[in-house]
Design an enzyme around this catalytic site. Structure first.
Site, PDB file in Angstrom:
ATOM      1  N   ASP A  45     -60.101  56.486  53.406  1.00 25.37           N
ATOM      2  CA  ASP A  45     -60.908  55.714  54.374  1.00 25.37           C
ATOM      3  C   ASP A  45     -60.061  55.441  55.607  1.00 25.37           C
ATOM      4  OD1 ASP A  45     -63.045  54.168  55.436  1.00 25.37           O
ATOM      5  OD2 ASP A  45     -62.155  52.332  54.693  1.00 25.37           O
ATOM      6  N   TYR A  84     -62.232  53.552  62.985  1.00 23.92           N
ATOM      7  CA  TYR A  84     -62.708  54.865  63.444  1.00 23.92           C
ATOM      8  C   TYR A  84     -63.990  54.723  64.278  1.00 23.92           C
ATOM      9  CZ  TYR A  84     -59.785  57.668  60.200  1.00 23.92           C
ATOM     10  OH  TYR A  84     -58.762  58.287  59.530  1.00 23.92           O
ATOM     11  N   GLY A  85     -64.806  53.719  63.945  1.00 19.25           N
ATOM     12  CA  GLY A  85     -66.162  53.635  64.506  1.00 19.25           C
ATOM     13  C   GLY A  85     -66.230  53.527  66.021  1.00 19.25           C
ATOM     14  N   CYS A 131     -65.701  56.776  53.352  1.00 22.45           N
ATOM     15  CA  CYS A 131     -65.888  56.267  54.705  1.00 22.45           C
ATOM     16  C   CYS A 131     -67.115  56.964  55.278  1.00 22.45           C
ATOM     17  CB  CYS A 131     -64.647  56.611  55.525  1.00 22.45           C
ATOM     18  SG  CYS A 131     -64.776  56.219  57.276  1.00 22.45           S
ATOM     19  N   ASN A 132     -68.132  56.191  55.625  1.00 28.40           N
ATOM     20  CA  ASN A 132     -69.348  56.806  56.171  1.00 28.40           C
ATOM     21  C   ASN A 132     -69.079  57.469  57.513  1.00 28.40           C
ATOM     22  OD1 ASN A 132     -70.260  54.378  54.422  1.00 28.40           O
ATOM     23  ND2 ASN A 132     -72.074  55.651  54.609  1.00 28.40           N
ATOM     24  N   THR A 133     -68.202  56.854  58.305  1.00 23.01           N
ATOM     25  CA  THR A 133     -67.931  57.377  59.644  1.00 23.01           C
ATOM     26  C   THR A 133     -67.236  58.738  59.549  1.00 23.01           C
ATOM     27  OG1 THR A 133     -67.665  55.089  60.321  1.00 23.01           O
ATOM     28  CG2 THR A 133     -66.902  56.758  61.868  1.00 23.01           C
ATOM     29  N   CYS A 185     -71.448  51.355  55.800  1.00 18.52           N
ATOM     30  CA  CYS A 185     -70.010  51.369  56.106  1.00 18.52           C
ATOM     31  C   CYS A 185     -69.324  50.696  54.937  1.00 18.52           C
ATOM     32  CB  CYS A 185     -69.736  50.590  57.394  1.00 18.52           C
ATOM     33  SG  CYS A 185     -67.967  50.299  57.682  1.00 18.52           S
ATOM     34  N   THR A 186     -68.288  51.343  54.409  1.00 20.63           N
ATOM     35  CA  THR A 186     -67.682  50.818  53.182  1.00 20.63           C
ATOM     36  C   THR A 186     -66.931  49.504  53.422  1.00 20.63           C
ATOM     37  OG1 THR A 186     -65.830  52.342  53.567  1.00 20.63           O
ATOM     38  CG2 THR A 186     -67.528  53.042  52.008  1.00 20.63           C
ATOM     39  N   HIS A 187     -66.598  49.210  54.672  1.00 17.08           N
ATOM     40  CA  HIS A 187     -65.963  47.921  54.968  1.00 17.08           C
ATOM     41  C   HIS A 187     -66.927  46.742  54.789  1.00 17.08           C
ATOM     42  CE1 HIS A 187     -62.640  50.099  56.974  1.00 17.08           C
ATOM     43  NE2 HIS A 187     -62.000  48.948  57.039  1.00 17.08           N
TER      44      HIS A 187
END
Ligand code: DGL
Length: 259
Positions: free
Chosen positions: A7, A39-40, A70-72, A180-182
């Site tokens: 991630d 990253y976003g 990480c979706n991004t 988003c995993t965060h």
């Protein structure tokens, strides 16, 4: 088998945390790109370069599969990584289908990073599900910074969530999908603010099902202390202070798990 979870930062720990509960026979590596998080807010080209560097490192670590937790990074780079490497590479997908299957007549609120809500990948998914009128995409990028600072339920977090949710009439929604995993660290704070009927859904189970299928793994009851090697941007984490930081996140995830 050794499995890598990758991630931009500590969001991917939420996927690893779930994996540790259900995969008793595996060993894990966790790679947080702490030098480059978030990253976003970066360009797609920058993110592609970061992911490329992380994969270069991870593929030297004798791993049998890589989970892009990480979706991004999934949105920007998973296709390119699959073209480059032959091991199983599993990405994240926001749980929009799960939400619509459960509640077909209600809208879904998808919270994600700035890149993810602008990316082609999520629009393709919405098209595939024929769900344009049922999905509201909303960037909640600041949650990434709050999570990295271990600030999960301060009044600043609450105020931010209230402001972001204010324009929407949640009567028409069934659920909020964490894209988003965060964002998994904020489930209790979201629950406190959102109307009681709103379900909070993440994509972790879906991603792990894919991992189990593609890497041919056995699901069971995970070990209490599985072996995990932690890396920040390719540097092994050994300091007791940093290991304690990671332990705090895992404890927080234990509290969020059943919400
Ligand atoms: N954890 C990430 C995701 O799932 C990225 C957050 C960020 O670095 O902006 O999208």
């Amino acid at each position: 088998m050794k499995i890598a979870f990758f991630d931009s930062g500590i969001g991917g720990l939420s996927v690893l945390h779930h994996a540790m509960k259900i995969l008793p026979d595996e060993k894990f590596i966790f790679f947080a790109d702490e030098d480059n998080v978030p990253y976003g807010t970066k360009t797609r080209e920058q993110v592609l370069n970061y992911v490329d560097a992380a994969f270069k490192f991870l593929t030297t670590q004798n791993v049998g599969a890589i989970v892009v937790a990480c979706n991004t990074a999934t949105s920007v780079a998973v296709r390119a990584m699959r073209e480059k490497y032959s091991l199983p590479i599993i990405g994240m997908e926001p749980a929009i289908k799960v939400a619509l299957d459960l509640y077909p007549h209600k809208k879904v609120f998808v919270a994600a990073t700035e890149i993810t809500v602008r990316g082609e990948k999520i629009y393709n998914l919405i098209d595939r599900l024929d769900a344009k009128n049922f999905v509201e995409l909303h960037a909640m990028q600041k949650l990434v910074d709050f999570a990295e600072r271990q600030e999960f339920n301060s009044s600043a977090v609450e105020n931010y969530l209230r402001e972001e949710f204010a324009p929407y009439d949640f009567k028409n929604f069934s659920s909020i999908v964490l894209g988003c995993t965060h964002f998994n660290y904020f489930k209790d704070t979201m629950k406190k603010i959102l109307p009681a009927h709103i379900k909070i859904l993440d994509g972790n189970a879906g991603t792990l099902n894919q991992l189990v299928r593609l890497a041919n793994l056995k699901i069971g009851k995970g070990k209490k202390n599985p072996s995990v090697e932690y890396f920040y941007s390719g540097r092994r984490v050994t300091s007791s202070e940093e290991l304690a930081r990671l332990e705090n996140y895992l404890q927080r995830l234990d509290e969020m798990f059943f919400i």
